[in-house]
Design an enzyme around this catalytic site. Structure first.
Site, PDB file in Angstrom:
ATOM      1  N   PRO A   2     -14.298  27.482-120.907  1.00 26.74           N
ATOM      2  CA  PRO A   2     -14.140  26.258-121.686  1.00 26.74           C
ATOM      3  C   PRO A   2     -13.325  25.233-120.920  1.00 26.74           C
ATOM      4  O   PRO A   2     -12.249  25.544-120.419  1.00 26.74           O
ATOM      5  CB  PRO A   2     -13.367  26.720-122.925  1.00 26.74           C
ATOM      6  CG  PRO A   2     -13.321  28.191-122.870  1.00 26.74           C
ATOM      7  CD  PRO A   2     -13.516  28.585-121.469  1.00 26.74           C
ATOM      8  N   GLU A   3     -13.857  24.061-120.827  1.00 28.54           N
ATOM      9  CA  GLU A   3     -13.117  22.956-120.235  1.00 28.54           C
ATOM     10  C   GLU A   3     -12.582  22.110-121.386  1.00 28.54           C
ATOM     11  O   GLU A   3     -12.746  22.479-122.543  1.00 28.54           O
ATOM     12  CB  GLU A   3     -14.036  22.161-119.303  1.00 28.54           C
ATOM     13  CG  GLU A   3     -14.678  23.053-118.240  1.00 28.54           C
ATOM     14  CD  GLU A   3     -15.578  22.323-117.259  1.00 28.54           C
ATOM     15  OE1 GLU A   3     -15.302  21.151-116.946  1.00 28.54           O
ATOM     16  OE2 GLU A   3     -16.558  22.922-116.803  1.00 28.54           O
ATOM     17  N   LYS A  58      -6.649  22.179-121.285  1.00 28.10           N
ATOM     18  CA  LYS A  58      -7.488  23.264-121.795  1.00 28.10           C
ATOM     19  C   LYS A  58      -6.684  24.226-122.659  1.00 28.10           C
ATOM     20  O   LYS A  58      -7.109  25.355-122.894  1.00 28.10           O
ATOM     21  CB  LYS A  58      -8.119  24.029-120.622  1.00 28.10           C
ATOM     22  CG  LYS A  58      -8.918  23.127-119.674  1.00 28.10           C
ATOM     23  CD  LYS A  58      -9.380  23.878-118.434  1.00 28.10           C
ATOM     24  CE  LYS A  58      -9.918  22.913-117.386  1.00 28.10           C
ATOM     25  NZ  LYS A  58     -10.260  23.596-116.126  1.00 28.10           N
ATOM     26  N   HIS A 106     -14.051  43.734-127.235  1.00 27.96           N
ATOM     27  CA  HIS A 106     -13.113  42.777-126.646  1.00 27.96           C
ATOM     28  C   HIS A 106     -12.474  41.817-127.642  1.00 27.96           C
ATOM     29  O   HIS A 106     -12.104  40.696-127.291  1.00 27.96           O
ATOM     30  CB  HIS A 106     -13.785  41.977-125.529  1.00 27.96           C
ATOM     31  CG  HIS A 106     -14.429  42.832-124.492  1.00 27.96           C
ATOM     32  ND1 HIS A 106     -13.726  43.756-123.734  1.00 27.96           N
ATOM     33  CD2 HIS A 106     -15.718  42.956-124.101  1.00 27.96           C
ATOM     34  CE1 HIS A 106     -14.559  44.372-122.919  1.00 27.96           C
ATOM     35  NE2 HIS A 106     -15.770  43.917-123.129  1.00 27.96           N
ATOM     36  N   ARG A 124     -13.324  39.010-120.280  1.00 30.53           N
ATOM     37  CA  ARG A 124     -12.759  39.032-118.918  1.00 30.53           C
ATOM     38  C   ARG A 124     -11.230  39.002-118.887  1.00 30.53           C
ATOM     39  O   ARG A 124     -10.644  39.166-117.836  1.00 30.53           O
ATOM     40  CB  ARG A 124     -13.337  37.869-118.103  1.00 30.53           C
ATOM     41  CG  ARG A 124     -14.818  38.051-117.860  1.00 30.53           C
ATOM     42  CD  ARG A 124     -15.397  36.935-117.036  1.00 30.53           C
ATOM     43  NE  ARG A 124     -14.963  36.988-115.658  1.00 30.53           N
ATOM     44  CZ  ARG A 124     -15.276  36.075-114.736  1.00 30.53           C
ATOM     45  NH1 ARG A 124     -16.012  35.035-115.083  1.00 30.53           N
ATOM     46  NH2 ARG A 124     -14.866  36.189-113.511  1.00 30.53           N
ATOM     47  N   LYS A 166      -4.521  12.975 -97.957  1.00 35.29           N
ATOM     48  CA  LYS A 166      -5.006  14.251 -98.496  1.00 35.29           C
ATOM     49  C   LYS A 166      -6.330  14.635 -97.816  1.00 35.29           C
ATOM     50  O   LYS A 166      -7.376  14.054 -98.093  1.00 35.29           O
ATOM     51  CB  LYS A 166      -5.210  14.155-100.013  1.00 35.29           C
ATOM     52  CG  LYS A 166      -3.900  14.048-100.804  1.00 35.29           C
ATOM     53  CD  LYS A 166      -3.077  15.319-100.693  1.00 35.29           C
ATOM     54  CE  LYS A 166      -2.001  15.419-101.770  1.00 35.29           C
ATOM     55  NZ  LYS A 166      -1.001  14.341-101.726  1.00 35.29           N
ATOM     56  N   ARG A 277     -16.296  28.027-105.624  1.00 35.68           N
ATOM     57  CA  ARG A 277     -16.855  27.611-106.911  1.00 35.68           C
ATOM     58  C   ARG A 277     -18.188  26.900-106.663  1.00 35.68           C
ATOM     59  O   ARG A 277     -18.273  26.040-105.762  1.00 35.68           O
ATOM     60  CB  ARG A 277     -15.911  26.658-107.666  1.00 35.68           C
ATOM     61  CG  ARG A 277     -14.463  27.140-107.798  1.00 35.68           C
ATOM     62  CD  ARG A 277     -14.321  28.422-108.588  1.00 35.68           C
ATOM     63  NE  ARG A 277     -14.852  28.331-109.930  1.00 35.68           N
ATOM     64  CZ  ARG A 277     -14.174  27.836-110.976  1.00 35.68           C
ATOM     65  NH1 ARG A 277     -12.956  27.356-110.819  1.00 35.68           N
ATOM     66  NH2 ARG A 277     -14.707  27.826-112.172  1.00 35.68           N
TER      67      ARG A 277
END
Length: 287
Positions: A2-3, A58, A106, A124, A166, A277
């Site tokens: 979830p973002e 989040k 779970h 998880r 950066k 990612r």
DNA sequence: AAGAGGCCCTGATAGC
DNA sequence: TGCTATCAGGGCCTCT
């Protein structure tokens, strides 16, 4: 998983159901999450009333009437479900996944309010629950996080200053919660597509115009996702109700080898890995 | 100090 | 069918 938009959807549904209600009992079925839930946790929550449910980045925040808090993070696979008491095996789902019934495995935490129960499920175990004593401790807990995209602090001056020297790609910065908090792996790819910025571009190489686009599209994509009820990418069950719909509007995420959705562009969507990612972008229009 | 990489964990799916 | 390998929406930690 979830973002920010998905957590916001969970927050909205939780607000409606548990604000002003008193916690009667807390049951922990499995203490092993990212941080082990301490033995004293249940007693700390018992008899407290939920003044408000809020969200930062989040993180879900249960605000109690005695000005203490409970932080909840959903990690990659956490979901929150509401179950009505006295309706055995019939559940109302509070999460954006909208699974028709509570998962059997779970289920870690159960918070009982009498008329309704909040269940936290997390296969998880990357999520966590943390009791926070007071406002100062809460502020300290969030001190390492950058502004949300919606914040007035997420402005051109902040970004230009942050990006000086950066030598790291912009995709990684959008995922870096110290820079901006709330964006995750799906929305990072979506935002950069709308900005027409290649995800591998070094932050220091971005133009002022690029940075302005990042500010603008970060806000608009997240807002649109919230308006659509979040993204439910693992919800394969065709159920009615609160399931999110933004996944239908993904431009590039999980669109590997498909044509670029931009009408004037003849490119294809590529999938690469940045910092392990998955990252999706059009090799033609995202320069 | 910035940046790269590993790790925590289970489950779904792909490929043989 | 049954094995193995890979990948999944996050964030923390360590090392250079």
């Amino acid at each position: 998983m979830p973002e920010l938009p998905e957590v916001e959807i969970v927050k909205q549904s939780l607000s409606k159901k548990i604000e002003q209600k008193k916690i009667k009992k807390v049951i922990i079925k499995n203490r092993n999450l990212r941080f082990k839930i301490p033995i004293k946790f249940e007693k700390l929550l018992q008899n407290k009333t939920i003044k408000k449910v809020t969200r930062f980045s989040k993180y879900l925040i249960l605000n109690f009437d005695d000005d203490s808090f409970c932080l909840i993070h959903l990690g990659m696979s956490g979901t929150i479900h509401l179950t009505k008491k006295n309706v055995l095996n019939k559940f109302t789902n509070a999460s954006f996944y909208n699974s028709p019934e509570l998962p059997k495995k779970h289920n870690h935490v159960e918070i009982q309010f009498g008329d309704i129960n909040v269940i936290y499920n997390d296969p998880r175990r990357f999520g966590f629950f943390k009791f926070i004593e007071n406002k100062q401790a809460l502020i300290k807990r969030f001190s390492h996080l950058g502004p949300e995209p919606f914040s007035k602090n997420f402005n051109l001056k902040y970004i230009l200053n942050y990006f000086i020297n950066k030598k790291k790609d912009i995709k990684s910065f959008l995922l870096d919660q110290k820079f901006v908090s709330g964006i995750g792996n799906i929305y990072a790819s979506e935002i950069l597509f709308l900005c027409e910025i290649n995800p591998k571009t070094y932050a220091m190489k971005l133009s002022i115009k690029d940075c302005k686009k990042i500010i603008s599209y970060s806000k608009s994509v997240l807002n649109k996702a919230i308006a659509k009820g979040g993204s439910s990418i693992r919800d394969f069950k065709n159920t009615e109700g609160q399931s999110g719909n933004f996944q239908k509007e993904f431009k590039v995420y999980q669109k590997k080898n498909l044509d670029c959705p931009r009408s004037k562009c003849t490119g294809r969507i590529n999938k690469i890995f940045i910092s392990n990612r998955s990252t999706f972008f059009c090799n033609t229009c995202q320069k």
